[in-house]
Write a protein that holds these residues in place. Structure first.
Motif, mmCIF file in Angstrom:
data_model
loop_
_atom_site.group_PDB
_atom_site.id
_atom_site.type_symbol
_atom_site.label_atom_id
_atom_site.label_comp_id
_atom_site.label_asym_id
_atom_site.label_seq_id
_atom_site.Cartn_x
_atom_site.Cartn_y
_atom_site.Cartn_z
ATOM 1 N N LEU A 274 0.828 -1.211 0.000
ATOM 2 C CA LEU A 274 0.000 0.000 0.000
ATOM 3 C C LEU A 274 0.859 1.257 0.000
ATOM 4 C CD1 LEU A 274 -2.904 -0.872 2.444
ATOM 5 C CD2 LEU A 274 -3.063 -0.445 -0.002
ATOM 6 N N CYS A 275 1.949 1.241 0.773
ATOM 7 C CA CYS A 275 2.853 2.404 0.807
ATOM 8 C C CYS A 275 3.495 2.628 -0.556
ATOM 9 C CB CYS A 275 3.922 2.221 1.875
ATOM 10 S SG CYS A 275 3.292 2.311 3.553
ATOM 11 N N LEU A 276 3.927 1.557 -1.214
ATOM 12 C CA LEU A 276 4.542 1.693 -2.536
ATOM 13 C C LEU A 276 3.555 2.248 -3.565
ATOM 14 C CD1 LEU A 276 6.657 -1.592 -2.733
ATOM 15 C CD2 LEU A 276 7.494 0.746 -2.438
ATOM 16 N N VAL A 277 2.340 1.757 -3.528
ATOM 17 C CA VAL A 277 1.327 2.257 -4.460
ATOM 18 C C VAL A 277 1.008 3.720 -4.171
ATOM 19 C CG1 VAL A 277 -1.095 2.028 -5.144
ATOM 20 C CG2 VAL A 277 0.346 0.007 -4.957
ATOM 21 N N ALA A 278 0.919 4.078 -2.891
ATOM 22 C CA ALA A 278 0.646 5.472 -2.531
ATOM 23 C C ALA A 278 1.776 6.381 -2.997
ATOM 24 C CB ALA A 278 0.446 5.596 -1.026
ATOM 25 N N LEU A 279 3.027 5.944 -2.832
ATOM 26 C CA LEU A 279 4.159 6.746 -3.303
ATOM 27 C C LEU A 279 4.143 6.901 -4.824
ATOM 28 C CD1 LEU A 279 7.055 5.413 -1.065
ATOM 29 C CD2 LEU A 279 6.028 7.685 -0.992
#
Length: 148
Positions: A125-130
């Motif tokens: 989720l963090c990678l997609v948000a970034l």
């Protein structure tokens, strides 16, 4: 019409995941409600079949109500986030909430693999948000160049 804030949409996605995680708890409660401490006084009733039917109807009615509520909140969250983002966040949160509620309410054991999986979900989720943030910033920069 003003676009809802990102924080509100994220909250709605997380809440939709929570509501989605509550549905299996109610479904499980319908079959094993006599083992739940809060409902043990009802288990003492002599009308075993009537109590079972009553609890099952209430639980499955609750599952239907939660399903409708979850979809309402999920659709509302898409006003501020893309459908893909809302789907990823609410589905991921539902998995995480299911494990937490199973541990807290049902006393289920969470193995180390579950925590590893939860960590992978959060990292993804963090990678997609970034990536989404970088794409948004690039589009904003290109738009500013076009305006000049």
């Amino acid at each position: 019409m003003a676009r809802p804030s990102l924080q509100r949409s994220l909250f709605l996605c997380i809440f939709a995941g929570f509501v989605g995680a509550c549905k299996p708890i109610l479904a499980r409660l319908s079959g094993a409600w006599r083992s739940f401490p809060l409902l043990s006084p009802i288990a003492l009733l002599d009308t075993y079949n009537a109590a079972d039917a009553f609890v099952s109807i209430i639980c499955y009615g609750g599952v239907i109500t939660l399903t409708v509520g979850m979809w309402h909140v999920y659709i509302a969250s898409m006003e501020g986030i893309s459908s893909l983002g809302a789907t990823m966040i609410s589905s991921s949160c539902s998995i995480l909430w299911s494990g937490a509620l199973g541990l807290l309410l049902l006393g289920e054991e969470l193995k180390p693999r579950w925590f590893l999986g939860a960590l992978c979900i959060c990292g993804g989720l963090c990678l997609v948000a970034l990536a989404n943030n970088e794409t948004t910033e690039e589009e904003g920069g290109e738009k500013e160049k076009q305006d000049q």
